[in-house]
Design an enzyme around this catalytic site. Structure first.
Site, PDB file in Angstrom:
ATOM      1  N   GLY A   4      55.319  34.886  39.879  1.00 34.27           N
ATOM      2  CA  GLY A   4      55.605  33.495  39.512  1.00 34.27           C
ATOM      3  C   GLY A   4      54.507  32.522  39.892  1.00 34.27           C
ATOM      4  O   GLY A   4      54.750  31.322  39.925  1.00 34.27           O
ATOM      5  N   GLY A   5      53.302  33.032  40.200  1.00 34.08           N
ATOM      6  CA  GLY A   5      52.235  32.121  40.614  1.00 34.08           C
ATOM      7  C   GLY A   5      52.666  31.378  41.867  1.00 34.08           C
ATOM      8  O   GLY A   5      53.346  31.937  42.729  1.00 34.08           O
ATOM      9  N   ASP A  53      42.351  32.041  40.557  1.00 33.96           N
ATOM     10  CA  ASP A  53      43.180  31.495  41.643  1.00 33.96           C
ATOM     11  C   ASP A  53      42.373  30.612  42.593  1.00 33.96           C
ATOM     12  O   ASP A  53      42.944  29.956  43.460  1.00 33.96           O
ATOM     13  CB  ASP A  53      43.828  32.626  42.457  1.00 33.96           C
ATOM     14  CG  ASP A  53      45.230  32.950  41.971  1.00 33.96           C
ATOM     15  OD1 ASP A  53      45.738  32.239  41.091  1.00 33.96           O
ATOM     16  OD2 ASP A  53      45.823  33.925  42.475  1.00 33.96           O
ATOM     17  N   THR A  83      52.338  39.272  37.115  1.00 33.85           N
ATOM     18  CA  THR A  83      52.563  39.777  38.479  1.00 33.85           C
ATOM     19  C   THR A  83      53.886  40.556  38.582  1.00 33.85           C
ATOM     20  O   THR A  83      54.773  40.396  37.748  1.00 33.85           O
ATOM     21  CB  THR A  83      52.517  38.629  39.515  1.00 33.85           C
ATOM     22  OG1 THR A  83      51.263  37.984  39.399  1.00 33.85           O
ATOM     23  CG2 THR A  83      52.671  39.085  40.951  1.00 33.85           C
ATOM     24  N   ARG A 137      43.448  42.152  48.372  1.00 31.19           N
ATOM     25  CA  ARG A 137      43.175  41.012  47.511  1.00 31.19           C
ATOM     26  C   ARG A 137      41.788  41.175  46.882  1.00 31.19           C
ATOM     27  O   ARG A 137      40.851  41.629  47.541  1.00 31.19           O
ATOM     28  CB  ARG A 137      43.213  39.728  48.359  1.00 31.19           C
ATOM     29  CG  ARG A 137      43.019  38.428  47.588  1.00 31.19           C
ATOM     30  CD  ARG A 137      44.136  38.167  46.629  1.00 31.19           C
ATOM     31  NE  ARG A 137      44.143  36.776  46.156  1.00 31.19           N
ATOM     32  CZ  ARG A 137      44.887  36.364  45.143  1.00 31.19           C
ATOM     33  NH1 ARG A 137      45.650  37.216  44.468  1.00 31.19           N
ATOM     34  NH2 ARG A 137      44.876  35.096  44.774  1.00 31.19           N
ATOM     35  N   SER A 181      46.137  33.159  47.445  1.00 24.32           N
ATOM     36  CA  SER A 181      47.269  33.713  46.700  1.00 24.32           C
ATOM     37  C   SER A 181      48.572  33.019  47.116  1.00 24.32           C
ATOM     38  O   SER A 181      48.627  32.346  48.144  1.00 24.32           O
ATOM     39  CB  SER A 181      47.375  35.210  47.002  1.00 24.32           C
ATOM     40  OG  SER A 181      48.530  35.762  46.416  1.00 24.32           O
TER      41      SER A 181
HETATM   42  O1  DON Z   1      47.998  35.634  43.797  1.00 24.16           O
HETATM   43  C1  DON Z   1      48.700  34.815  43.223  1.00 24.16           C
HETATM   44  O2  DON Z   1      49.404  34.031  43.797  1.00 24.16           O
HETATM   45  C2  DON Z   1      48.715  34.785  41.720  1.00 24.16           C
HETATM   46  N1  DON Z   1      47.563  35.421  41.185  1.00 24.16           N
HETATM   47  C3  DON Z   1      49.969  35.412  41.228  1.00 24.16           C
HETATM   48  C4  DON Z   1      50.081  35.254  39.749  1.00 24.16           C
HETATM   49  C5  DON Z   1      51.449  35.318  39.294  1.00 24.16           C
HETATM   50  O3  DON Z   1      52.376  35.496  40.029  1.00 24.16           O
HETATM   51  C6  DON Z   1      51.649  35.149  37.875  1.00 24.16           C
HETATM   52  N2  DON Z   1      53.025  35.028  37.609  1.00 24.16           N
HETATM   53  N3  DON Z   1      54.008  35.165  37.276  1.00 24.16           N
END
Ligand code: DON
Length: 586
Positions: free
Chosen positions: A488-489, A442, A402, A113, A466
């Site tokens: 997907g965040g 984040d 991502t 990370r 994350s």
């Molecule tokens: O670490 C995380 O959870 C985010 N930075 C992930 C970002 C992400 O999945 C963007 N999406 N589709």
């Protein structure tokens, strides 16, 4: 049941180009149909056919799952720069398959990370009036760049589980960078939407023509600078990025960015360390589900959702989709309330991981769910007296980049890895032919709320929370059953837990489980995947007391399901029709 939530067939004809390319590669049927891809020896499922092909090449040459992961990541950085790259960070689980029948697989969790620079401060994302900056005001340029972690992590994993020489793993990506690759429909689409040039002229010069229009789909893009970077990494290891001229170029790009200078230093890069440790594992329906520990919330929150659902007979709702959605959504709402309250980097905050997953606590949380009625308010629980009210809840960010890939090698060892530059094209800063992340977005921009600190506030050297949730499921005998994950965040958590419910509870095959229309519940209304039949359940859900909204839900689930039979194992691969991924195997 293979048509859960009223779903029929694929939805993204624009991705036919990817399917055709994968078909040309001539291996196992790409998972673009409704059927899973099938293989016996090994398999790789990744978000881009070139990346899957690189993994396939390495596996065919006798490489380990970790070897293949390195080749896949090196190619993704080139062909899917909107999502992940060597300038970003990742979470990965590695599974060592048992040598003897009756033994249990061993899993190691690797973490690469990004970290905040030593000069980061809790107020760095507040404006001059003390209000949180907008995303666009903070995300592009130097300010949000964290120390990249993925190459250090892969190097660490390769030392322990590599089979082929490190340098050999970069050959497919170097070849592709020098010979060029065709811009995919999705990369073109995102470049066309993005056009954010003010922070990074290199980004514009590489991906756009002199008029500022993106190079079109099919355009052969070469990246000799990236090839040179990979040659340096192949020769010197990850050091090539963390000390010396490339490190200096990274620091210059971040600190000298005229629009939004960042705080990264050479010492930050030099000091960076990836980590390895125990995965987080809890039971679900006689299986074991394993994911990463904090600083990802992915493991804890997916496992809280499943641990709450374990108190309900979800399989019995198979013919009544609003009931399934209701139960999964309620479990997710409870888990997300805890996520916001308690989770952050465990090196900085006291994260009550064990208490949050304690069976008694999850039983208490499950008892809040009424199968016939939506909860009116959802609050974080109190998993232990010590945890009570120490931190204030934060609000999640949601993005669209991502990448996730899953790999099983010929020995049966496996990798599940989610990797990210955070938002689309990361910071847009381009150095050495790759993009730098903007992962510091984040963090919670607000350091405190209601007079209490937010667990995920910015601090020097800290890792932002994350949602990445690379997950393994072990079967009753302790063997690998499922490798899965998604971008997907924060919605990653919903996508992964829904797909697991689809496979484990509803008996779907891996492709159907991934393709099934999504619903997402966190802190607000239930989002129903726009343009799919799941929206037909809106009225039934409203009758249960839910608020619902239609929404594009752009997952990128890439998974492998393993069937252990008398005659050996069978690998089933599923790739998300919402992106350009394929499953390749042998
Ligand atoms: O670490 C995380 O959870 C985010 N930075 C992930 C970002 C992400 O999945 C963007 N999406 N589709």
């Amino acid at each position: 049941m293979t048509d859960g939530y009223g779903f029929r067939g694929g939805r993204l004809p624009a991705l036919i180009a990817a399917a055709a390319l994968a078909a040309l590669l001539g291996h196992v049927a790409p998972a673009r149909s409704d059927e899973p891809a099938v293989a016996q020896r090994f398999m790789v499922v990744a978000a881009n056919p070139h990346a899957a092909r690189a993994g396939y090449e390495i596996l065919e040459a006798g490489g380990s799952a970790v070897d293949a992961a390195i080749a896949v990541q090196a190619v993704l950085s080139l062909v899917e720069p909107q999502s992940s790259g060597i300038g970003g960070g990742a979470f990965m689980l590695y599974l060592d398959a048992p040598d003897e029948p009756g033994e249990t697989a061993e899993i190691v969790a690797y973490e690469g990370r990004e970290t905040a620079p030593a000069a980061a401060t809790p107020d760095m994302f507040l404006d001059e009036n003390g209000n949180p900056m907008g995303f666009a005001e903070s995300a592009f340029g130097g300010l949000a760049v964290g120390v990249p972690g993925v190459m250090r992590m892969l190097e660490l994993a390769h030392r322990e589980h590599g089979r082929l020489p490190w340098a050999a793993l970069f050959a497919p990506a170097i070849r592709l960078a020098e010979e060029g690759f065709e811009i995919s429909p999705r990369l073109y689409f995102l470049l066309d939407q993005f056009k954010r040039f003010e922070t990074a002229p290199e980004f514009r010069a590489h991906y756009y023509d002199e008029n500022g229009e993106p190079h079109p789909t099919g355009y052969r893009l070469v990246n000799p600078e990236y090839a040179a970077t990979l040659r340096a990494i192949a020769e010197q290891g990850a050091d090539a990025m963390y000390i010396g001229s490339l490190a200096e170029a990274i620091v210059r790009a971040v600190r000298d960015n005229p629009l939004r200078a960042g705080r990264l230093t050479l010492e930050d890069l030099e000091r960076y360390e990836a980590h390895r440790g125990e995965p987080l594992c809890t039971p679900y329906r006689e299986r074991r589900v394993c994911g990463p520990r904090p600083p990802s919330s992915g493991g804890v929150t997916v496992q809280q959702i499943l641990g709450i659902l374990a108190h309900f007979d979800v399989a019995a709702t198979a013919d009544d989709p609003p009931k399934t959605i209701h139960l999964v959504a309620e479990a997710a709402r409870l888990a997300f309330a805890d996520r916001a309250q308690y989770l952050g980097d465990p090196d900085f905050v006291d994260v009550p991981v064990e208490a949050l997953l304690d069976p008694k606590y999850l039983e208490r949380r499950a008892s809040l769910i009424d199968p016939e009625r939506a909860m009116r308010r959802v609050e974080a629980g109190i998993p232990s007296p010590a945890a009570a009210r120490r931190y204030a809840p934060s609000l999640p960010q949601t993005m669209v980049s991502t990448s996730h890939f899953s790999i099983v090698d010929a020995q049966g060892d496996a990798v599940t890895m989610t990797t990210s530059v955070q938002s689309t094209f990361g910071s847009t800063l381009m150095v050495g032919g790759f993009l730098l992340n903007n992962q510091l977005t984040d963090f919670s921009y607000e350091p405190e709320r209601f007079g209490r600190p937010v667990a995920n506030r910015v601090e020097p050297g800290k890792r932002p929370l994350s949602s990445m949730a690379p997950t393994f499921v072990l079967d009753r005998e302790g063997r690998l059953e499922i490798a899965i994950g998604s971008p997907g965040g924060t919605r990653i958590i919903n996508y992964v837990s829904q797909a697991l419910v689809n496979i484990v509870d509803l008996g779907m095959n891996v492709q159907d489980a991934i393709s099934a229309p999504h619903f997402v519940a966190q802190h607000g209304p239930i989002e129903l995947e726009q343009g799919t039949p799941v929206v037909e359940h809106a009225a039934a859900l409203e009758a249960l007391g839910h608020r619902v909204v239609p929404r594009t839900l752009n997952s990128g689930l890439h998974a492998i399901v393993v069937e252990h039979g008398e005659a050996g194992r069978k690998l089933y691969g599923g790739a998300d029709p919402r992106r350009e991924g394929v499953a390749l195997g042998d």
